[in-house]
Design a protein around this motif. Sequence first.
Motif, PDB file in Angstrom:
ATOM      1  N   ALA A  44       0.816  -1.221   0.000  1.00 44.79           N
ATOM      2  CA  ALA A  44       0.000   0.000   0.000  1.00 44.79           C
ATOM      3  C   ALA A  44       0.848   1.268   0.000  1.00 44.79           C
ATOM      4  CB  ALA A  44      -0.934  -0.003   1.202  1.00 44.79           C
ATOM      5  N   ASN A  45       2.190   1.115   0.032  1.00 40.99           N
ATOM      6  CA  ASN A  45       3.113   2.245   0.074  1.00 40.99           C
ATOM      7  C   ASN A  45       2.786   3.217   1.216  1.00 40.99           C
ATOM      8  OD1 ASN A  45       5.395   3.610  -0.762  1.00 40.99           O
ATOM      9  ND2 ASN A  45       4.257   4.935  -2.134  1.00 40.99           N
ATOM     10  N   ARG A  46       2.530   2.639   2.406  1.00 40.91           N
ATOM     11  CA  ARG A  46       2.235   3.437   3.596  1.00 40.91           C
ATOM     12  C   ARG A  46       3.568   3.776   4.272  1.00 40.91           C
ATOM     13  NH1 ARG A  46      -1.626  -0.890   4.887  1.00 40.91           N
ATOM     14  NH2 ARG A  46      -0.283  -1.231   6.682  1.00 40.91           N
ATOM     15  N   THR A  47       4.142   4.896   3.886  1.00 38.52           N
ATOM     16  CA  THR A  47       5.480   5.262   4.345  1.00 38.52           C
ATOM     17  C   THR A  47       5.545   5.477   5.851  1.00 38.52           C
ATOM     18  OG1 THR A  47       5.063   7.566   3.767  1.00 38.52           O
ATOM     19  CG2 THR A  47       6.178   6.220   2.119  1.00 38.52           C
ATOM     20  N   ASP A  48       4.492   6.024   6.457  1.00 41.22           N
ATOM     21  CA  ASP A  48       4.504   6.221   7.911  1.00 41.22           C
ATOM     22  C   ASP A  48       4.548   4.882   8.638  1.00 41.22           C
ATOM     23  OD1 ASP A  48       4.430   8.933   7.570  1.00 41.22           O
ATOM     24  OD2 ASP A  48       2.328   9.173   8.129  1.00 41.22           O
ATOM     25  N   ASP A  49       3.775   3.914   8.138  1.00 41.29           N
ATOM     26  CA  ASP A  49       3.786   2.585   8.758  1.00 41.29           C
ATOM     27  C   ASP A  49       5.129   1.897   8.550  1.00 41.29           C
ATOM     28  OD1 ASP A  49       1.198   2.979   9.599  1.00 41.29           O
ATOM     29  OD2 ASP A  49       0.285   1.713   8.062  1.00 41.29           O
ATOM     30  N   LEU A  50       5.730   2.069   7.372  1.00 39.50           N
ATOM     31  CA  LEU A  50       7.052   1.484   7.122  1.00 39.50           C
ATOM     32  C   LEU A  50       8.093   2.086   8.066  1.00 39.50           C
ATOM     33  CD1 LEU A  50       7.159   1.179   3.238  1.00 39.50           C
ATOM     34  CD2 LEU A  50       7.242  -0.688   4.899  1.00 39.50           C
ATOM     35  N   ALA A  51       8.005   3.380   8.296  1.00 42.35           N
ATOM     36  CA  ALA A  51       8.946   4.029   9.220  1.00 42.35           C
ATOM     37  C   ALA A  51       8.755   3.487  10.635  1.00 42.35           C
ATOM     38  CB  ALA A  51       8.760   5.540   9.193  1.00 42.35           C
ATOM     39  N   ALA A  52       7.506   3.335  11.056  1.00 46.02           N
ATOM     40  CA  ALA A  52       7.226   2.784  12.387  1.00 46.02           C
ATOM     41  C   ALA A  52       7.723   1.345  12.481  1.00 46.02           C
ATOM     42  CB  ALA A  52       5.730   2.846  12.685  1.00 46.02           C
ATOM     43  N   LEU A  53       7.459   0.568  11.443  1.00 42.36           N
ATOM     44  CA  LEU A  53       7.936  -0.817  11.428  1.00 42.36           C
ATOM     45  C   LEU A  53       9.460  -0.880  11.509  1.00 42.36           C
ATOM     46  CD1 LEU A  53       5.441  -2.250   8.850  1.00 42.36           C
ATOM     47  CD2 LEU A  53       5.964  -3.343  11.033  1.00 42.36           C
ATOM     48  N   ALA A  54      10.131  -0.026  10.771  1.00 37.63           N
ATOM     49  CA  ALA A  54      11.595  -0.005  10.798  1.00 37.63           C
ATOM     50  C   ALA A  54      12.097   0.281  12.216  1.00 37.63           C
ATOM     51  CB  ALA A  54      12.129   1.031   9.813  1.00 37.63           C
ATOM     52  N   ARG A  55      11.519   1.270  12.879  1.00 40.18           N
ATOM     53  CA  ARG A  55      11.934   1.619  14.245  1.00 40.18           C
ATOM     54  C   ARG A  55      11.687   0.464  15.206  1.00 40.18           C
ATOM     55  NH1 ARG A  55       9.417   6.345  12.872  1.00 40.18           N
ATOM     56  NH2 ARG A  55       7.510   5.799  13.960  1.00 40.18           N
ATOM     57  N   LEU A  56      10.494  -0.133  15.125  1.00 42.33           N
ATOM     58  CA  LEU A  56      10.125  -1.157  16.092  1.00 42.33           C
ATOM     59  C   LEU A  56      10.849  -2.480  15.854  1.00 42.33           C
ATOM     60  CD1 LEU A  56       6.358  -0.241  16.362  1.00 42.33           C
ATOM     61  CD2 LEU A  56       8.115   0.052  18.119  1.00 42.33           C
ATOM     62  N   VAL A  57      11.055  -2.832  14.602  1.00 43.28           N
ATOM     63  CA  VAL A  57      11.811  -4.054  14.315  1.00 43.28           C
ATOM     64  C   VAL A  57      13.258  -3.865  14.767  1.00 43.28           C
ATOM     65  CG1 VAL A  57      12.727  -5.499  12.446  1.00 43.28           C
ATOM     66  CG2 VAL A  57      10.303  -4.933  12.493  1.00 43.28           C
ATOM     67  N   ALA A  58      13.830  -2.685  14.537  1.00 39.49           N
ATOM     68  CA  ALA A  58      15.197  -2.413  14.994  1.00 39.49           C
ATOM     69  C   ALA A  58      15.273  -2.459  16.522  1.00 39.49           C
ATOM     70  CB  ALA A  58      15.665  -1.059  14.482  1.00 39.49           C
ATOM     71  N   ARG A  59      14.278  -1.907  17.183  1.00 36.36           N
ATOM     72  CA  ARG A  59      14.219  -1.929  18.652  1.00 36.36           C
ATOM     73  C   ARG A  59      14.169  -3.366  19.165  1.00 36.36           C
ATOM     74  NH1 ARG A  59       9.442  -2.447  21.197  1.00 36.36           N
ATOM     75  NH2 ARG A  59       9.446  -2.177  23.419  1.00 36.36           N
ATOM     76  N   CYS A  60      13.340  -4.170  18.541  1.00 33.67           N
ATOM     77  CA  CYS A  60      13.177  -5.568  18.932  1.00 33.67           C
ATOM     78  C   CYS A  60      14.471  -6.344  18.661  1.00 33.67           C
ATOM     79  CB  CYS A  60      12.007  -6.154  18.146  1.00 33.67           C
ATOM     80  SG  CYS A  60      11.293  -7.631  18.851  1.00 33.67           S
TER      81      CYS A  60
END
Length: 167
Positions: A44-60
């Motif tokens: 869906a090219n949801r850039t805000d969700d991709l940014a959140a996913l990147a932060r949270l996956v990196a945190r995890c």
Amino acid sequence: MSVLEPALRSLTDALLEAVRRQDWAVADAELETLAQAAVAAVVANRTDDLAALARLVARCHTALSLAEELGGEAMHRLGQLRALALMIAAARGRTPPRPADALRAPGTPAAAILSALGSGPQTCPALVEATGLSAEEVGSALPELRAAGLVHSWPAGRLTVNALRTG
């Protein structure tokens, strides 16, 4: 912040807790849900969700990496998180920047940064102070401003200086 971010944070917290308990069925279910959310955001090219996913996956990933004495099963989940992070990074890398007009829209972090840079070149800490934005907001907006050709940056010792691109 993505509307989905609180749910994703809960999901990654549950994943970390499942790994801590060595509940591999739950850990796998959480990882699968996380991967499905990432694929949906990419499609869906949801850039805000991709940014959140990147932060949270990196945190995890970081939390698991710092855990002491990870067994083989936990290391397997760590590898899956690393693969997911790479997929998200690749998807974010191919996302074209928003149009310059959208970045200049009043009330956006990018617009605040552009306004602050109107007084001359500044480092990221100076931009945080000048705009009142968080370091994360400034750090997220600057690459997009550079990609759109509105800002250029150069190293100055341990800091990076940013300025409006002229012409």
